[in-house]
Write a protein that holds these residues in place. Structure first.
Motif, short mmCIF file in Angstrom:
data_model
loop_
_atom_site.label_atom_id
_atom_site.label_comp_id
_atom_site.label_asym_id
_atom_site.label_seq_id
_atom_site.Cartn_x
_atom_site.Cartn_y
_atom_site.Cartn_z
N UNK A 137 12.36 -52.05 3.96
CA UNK A 137 13.15 -53.08 4.64
C UNK A 137 14.28 -52.47 5.47
N UNK A 138 14.93 -51.47 4.88
CA UNK A 138 16.03 -50.83 5.61
C UNK A 138 15.50 -50.02 6.79
N UNK A 185 12.90 -50.69 8.46
CA UNK A 185 12.54 -51.65 9.50
C UNK A 185 13.77 -52.06 10.30
N UNK A 186 14.85 -52.38 9.58
CA UNK A 186 16.07 -52.77 10.28
C UNK A 186 16.54 -51.64 11.19
N UNK A 221 14.35 -51.43 14.36
CA UNK A 221 14.60 -52.48 15.35
C UNK A 221 15.92 -52.28 16.06
#
Lengths: 340, 544, 227
Positions: C49-50, C52-53, C56
């Motif tokens: 998740x991190x 991915x952030x 982006x």
């Protein structure tokens, strides 16, 4: 008078009938399959009910043919839903070019609407019937959603960026406007009305209000006040890209990417200029974060848009009478400010 | 001859897992998967009624168009906590933690799960997470909606967001460890002869569910962690005012929360497969297809999360991809419904209570699933998103589907778990009440949704009132339908007739041992030599 | 099944360890191994998740991220990378020692791994203190030299602290695991027949190392082309 019991929403936009047609198709197919399964289960449960505790039915392994059939046929039907729905969705997201521009700012817990010619409304939106209306929307705080059931129209309204939606009202009347994204305490009170009016009535409404400056004119003033024109100018002294004719055109960035200059791009360039640098320019533009409000940003966007319009006067449909706002002049480079 | 139905009246229970040891410590420090299942049963039942109480208040408020029962802020907290409690503390654990824990070792012929202490730890983690959430409930509640959209949850809401976030974060690890335990158990501890394609479909369903547990839950954990960090330390990850992107939150949130709905339905499907075969006295139609179907639902379920975001500002093309994938994921579910129906064809159908719940499941899950197609259809989704249409859809699946499956499973395995039989007449009556109450509650909501009534509305325009009143009336019937089993199941533990080892004449290893089972499940480790659900043979051979 | 009460012989040590739900030591070992691998998969999703952030926000603010990355101390980061890789080596040696029954070597390598892990955390603490002193911790106290880049730089540092912080937490847990292994090793619990805890802890430690191998270039090296 007793309570009313509506069972189906009004169709008040050009899109509504199309959505309902697809909905009825879905209803028919789903109804058929639901009834089929229910019928089979009931029939089997009765016909094959256990009659003695020791009876043992013959086992059936399965049938690959049946499995394939009842996978492929539902898939084909599902794909028909997909294609029809996608086609509709595409249309919902492609506003016609000559749409009336309206700007919406949502905030807890009210809708602020600005027409291009300066008319402002709170929790209400007056539009003419028979003309496409394009909404450019943003939020000042949390995510909201602009939902008009009678138009079958809905779009989230986000802080920090613009979202757009469009509709063409087809029937005069007063229609619910709801906020459809939970936004805090008074979410269910963030409602209002959309008034669709015959074109003549709409004209009367437009000219009947307090005369106010068009958004683009207000934006032109901001453009001067914040000295944007010192860098964004069409002559050789320009240190930033020329904004005339920019809106709607392809832009090449220094890192190789290209994009179409739309409202979001304009907004981003004002607030975080270093995120996208146009090819051939330096990253020297200061940020205006905190110096302009969301409404002022919309005015600046409207102004930049006006620099690309062939005629200087955005407004109601032509041939319906005198437009009520002053035309916006192309910005000639202003005289240099003293001391700069 | 069919499996043992005509046994002589069973004796008083000999030593079994319930009475093998006594005292609170023997329960709170147990490693027995069966006792842990009962610990979960007690906990989730408590949360079911807490979530139900919130629902009652919601439906009472919605009797009138004005917000006159509770204040707006209170209402917002009610629907938030209804969602949080029901999803995280009831539905997601329900079948896996109670029935899965109890039955999986027995169904594969093992003595326990692979990691019994981890299993107990899972329960304690659940309790700690639940404690945080209860603390939040008592200290003012949380009002963000169970979906915690940013920036409202990180910047604006002044409710117990942090405490609830911590509670959900912690409880997530309970899921992860349970899923891990199930996967390892099913891989490494099957009895001799128990090949993958001899596993009961209940086990396959839980295997697929466990894949989602371990792959999906960590993502919600890190998302909730990021919400916590943003709210407490003002690290801007999702708040545009701090440079973040609220849509990123939605992607991360739904990446878990969509597969989460398959966590809630796949175990119920496993129950239905067991119930339909037993009470049709016939093997399942298309066993392998049914096994592949649950795996493909689990896998495809990870690819469709964006269908919750069609109007979020996500690109049109992303919307199209998620839409078409959502149609794909519907197909295996449809196939399962057809296969259950075909299993009944030329079977020997008994109307015992578990089967009544299975009938209800098939009907209601079908409707819920079909309305899912409406939602996958982009052009229609725009109109019904965030309205009562959505609420009706997911309640058809989660209540009409998952909870019916859960109750059917509880009734089906109650004799095995408790050693007692429940009163059949009352049980059938309650099943009927639940079915009727459910439909009256939620069918009007489809109509309300298409009319345009948004969800999470404290007050609404007056023309929506009649349908809301119908829905509330249904809810009170549904509530009664849930209370009745509570009463007679508890009653049966003390006064019910003793249950034989195999009251339903079912195949399956769990029925080959006593009711209730001994602590080590089987007197001697079983060996599997037959495919499952072989009712048509003269005798089902179990060499043990 | 072998009598659980016998002492001394290595075979008895193995059977003493056999938990009652398993049929054989091999089954128990398989289960433990598979369990740890699955757990590591969940960790990939967790860190994912991190990542991915990061992906982006970096894609949207490439220049600003690169500039912000120049504020990282590349010397310390490189040292830390070498330290962690060495600790993975000593961990692998520890597993090997356990598998070959060399108790003293096992203890030595476990201690070496712990020292290296501790060194990593110490250097990280130095870096953090430095960043905080230079007003680079996100929040009200954040101050960045180039105002136009400040938003994106604060995002970079939010991600830096979140990702390396989460990683450091995992290191601390790893040190806890190693301490437990140390105690067990000193008590003679491991043998060539039974050293599963050492193996699966090794897996965990290598995983934490690999996460750093990804973090290092993404956080420290993306601005080097600007120098």
């Amino acid at each position: 008078m007793g309570p009313t019991l509506p069972l189906f929403p009004e169709q008040a936009s050009t899109m509504a009938g199309r959505v309902d047609a697809l909905y009825f198709y879905l209803l028919a197919v789903s109804g058929f399959f639901a009834a089929l399964i229910a019928l089979l289960v009931i029939v089997f449960a009765i016909k094959y009910r256990r009659r003695s505790e020791t009876e043992l039915p013959r086992g059936v392994e399965g049938s690959l043919k049946l499995e394939v059939a009842w996978s492929v046929i539902p898939l084909a039907i599902a794909l028909s839903f997909f294609f029809w729905g996608a086609k509709l969705f595409f249309a919902m997201n492609r506003p016609p070019n000559d749409a009336l521009e309206v700007y919406v700012v949502g905030k807890q817990w009210m809708w602020k609407v600005q027409h291009a010619d300066g008319q402002r409304e709170i929790n209400e939106l007056h539009v003419p019937v028979g003309r496409a209306v394009r909404l450019t929307m943003t939020s000042e705080d949390v995510i909201h959603d602009f939902f008009v059931p009678a138009f079958r129209m809905k779009k989230d309204v986000l802080p920090g960026r613009y979202t757009t939606a469009w509709f063409e009202a087809s029937k005069p009347g007063r229609y619910h406007l709801f906020c459809a994204q939970y936004c805090g305490t008074k979410h269910s009170a963030m409602i209002g009305w959309v008034h669709a009016m015959e074109p003549a009535d709409y004209q009367a409404w437009l000219s009947g209000g307090v005369a106010s400056e068009s958004l683009a004119a207000a934006g032109a003033k901001l453009f001067q006040r914040h000295a944007c024109n010192t860098c964004h100018r069409p002559d050789s002294l320009a240190r930033g890209p020329n904004l005339e004719g920019l809106f709607g055109k392809m832009v090449q960035l220094s890192d190789g990417r290209t994009l179409i200059a739309d409202e979001s791009y304009i907004r981003e360039s004002i607030l975080t200029p270093n995120a996208k640098i146009v090819m051939g320019f330096q990253p020297i533009m200061p940020t205006f974060q905190g110096l302009v409000s969301e409404e002022e940003l919309l005015q600046l966007v409207a102004y930049v848009k006006s620099l690309s319009k062939p005629s200087p006067a955005p407004g109601p449909a032509p041939a319906t009478g005198v437009s009520s706002m002053p035309p916006v002049h192309r910005a000639a480079p202003p005289p240099k400010e003293k001391g700069k | 001859m069919s499996a043992a139905v005509h046994e002589p009246e069973p004796q008083e229970p000999r030593v079994n897992y319930l009475n093998a040891t006594y005292g609170i410590r023997s329960w709170l420090l147990t490693r027995d998967h069966k006792r842990i299942a009962l610990l979960y049963l007690a906990s989730i039942t408590f949360f079911f009624f807490l979530g139900g109480f919130f629902a009652l208040l919601i439906r009472l408020e919605l009797l009138t168009p004005q917000g006159d029962l509770v204040q707006a802020e209170t209402y917002n907290k009610l629907f938030t906590m209804h969602g949080v409690v029901m999803i995280f503390f009831f539905l997601i654990p329900s079948i896996p933690a109670v029935l899965g824990n109890f039955l999986i070792p027995m169904m594969i012929g093992a003595k326990d799960l692979a990691f019994p202490r981890l299993n107990l730890l899972s329960w304690y983690i659940y309790i700690v997470g639940a404690f945080f959430t209860l603390w939040a409930v008592v200290h003012g509640g949380v009002d963000t909606g169970w979906t915690f959209y940013t920036p409202y949850s990180t910047a604006t809401s002044n409710s117990q967001v942090i405490t609830t976030a911590v509670g959900i974060f912690i409880t997530g690890f309970s899921s992860i460890l349970t899923g891990l335990n199930f996967i390892v158990t099913i891989h490494t501890m099957r009895a001799p002869g128990m090949t993958w394609f001899r596993l009961p479909l209940f086990v396959w369903s839980h295997y697929a569910t466990s894949l989602i547990f371990v792959l999906g839950t960590p993502v919600i954990a890190v998302t909730v962690l990021m919400v916590f960090v943003e709210r407490v330390l003002h690290l801007g990850l999702f708040d545009p005012a701090l440079g973040g992107d609220p849509i990123l939150f939605q992607h991360l949130f739904w990446f878990y929360s969509h597969p989460a709905v398959y966590i809630m339905i796949l175990p119920a499907m496993g129950v239905i497969s067991e119930v339909v075969t037993t009470f049709s006295r016939k093997n399942i139609f298309g066993y392998r297809i049914m096994a592949y179907a649950v795996i493909s639902i689990a896998v495809l379920g990870f690819l469709v999360w964006g269908h919750h975001m069609f109007v979020s500002g996500q690109s049109v093309y992303a919307g199209m991809i998620f839409s078409i994938l959502s149609f794909f994921v519907a197909i295996p579910s449809a196939v399962k419904v057809f296969n259950w129906t075909a299993t009944m064809y030329k079977g020997s159908i008994s109307y015992r209570t578990p089967m009544l719940y299975a009938f209800g499941f098939i009907g209601l899950f079908t409707i819920g699933g079909l309305t899912g197609l409406f939602l996958a259809t982009l052009g229609v989704n725009v109109h019904v998103h965030d309205t009562y249409f959505i609420i009706a859809h997911f309640h058809y699946i989660m209540v009409g589907g998952a909870i019916m499956g859960y109750l059917g499973g509880i009734h089906y395995w109650w004799p095995k778990i408790s050693g007692k039989l429940y009163p059949e007449a009352w049980a059938r009556f309650a099943a009927l009440v639940v079915f009727i109450g459910f439909n009256l509650t939620f069918f009007p909501q489809f109509i309300l949704g298409y009319l345009g009534m948004p969800r999470r509305y404290h007050a609404y325009p007056p023309e929506f009132q009649v349908l809301n009143v119908m829905s509330t009336a249904g809810a009170s019937i549904l509530g009664a339908g849930y209370i009745i089993p509570m009463i007679y199941l508890v009653w049966s533990m003390r006064y019910g007739r003793n249950a034989p080892a195999n009251p339903w004449g079912s195949t399956g290893l769990e029925w080959k041992t006593t009711s209730p089972p001994p602590t080590d499940n089987f007197a001697e480790p079983p060996v599997m030599t037959e495919d499952p659900y072989l009712y048509s043979r003269e005798e089902v051979e179990i060499v043990g | 099944m072998a009598d659980a009460a016998t002492t001394g012989a290595p075979g008895a040590a193995a059977s003493r360890r056999l938990q009652h739900q398993f049929e054989s030591p091999a089954q128990q070992k398989d289960a433990a191994s598979l369990g740890m691998w699955i757990f590591l998969v969940t960790e990939i999703l967790f860190f994912g998740g991190l990542f991915l952030a990061y992906t982006i926000y970096r894609w949207e603010n490439a220049r600003s991220f690169a500039h912000a990355s120049l504020h990282m101390d590349i010397a310390l980061g490189t040292i830390n990378t070498v330290v962690l890789i060495c600790s993975s080596l000593t961990m692998a040696m520890a597993v090997h020692s356990a598998a070959t029954g060399k108790k003293r070597l096992l203890i030595g390598f476990l201690i070496a791994t712990m020292l290296l892990g501790g060194a990593f955390l110490g250097i990280k603490a130095v870096e953090y203190t430095d960043h905080i002193r230079h007003h680079l911790f996100p929040g009200p106290g954040f101050h960045y030299t180039v105002p136009a880049d400040a938003r994106a730089a604060e995002m970079f540092f939010s991600l830096y602290f979140a990702m390396t912080g989460l990683h450091a937490l995992h290191m601390v847990v790893g040190l806890g695991l190693l301490t437990t292994l140390l105690v067990m090793a000193r008590r003679g619990r491991f043998s060539p027949e039974y050293h599963t805890p050492v193996e699966i802890s090794g897996l965990y430690w290598h995983f934490v190392d690999i996460v750093w191998i990804f973090l290092f270039p993404l956080l420290y090296l993306i601005g080097r082309h600007l120098k």
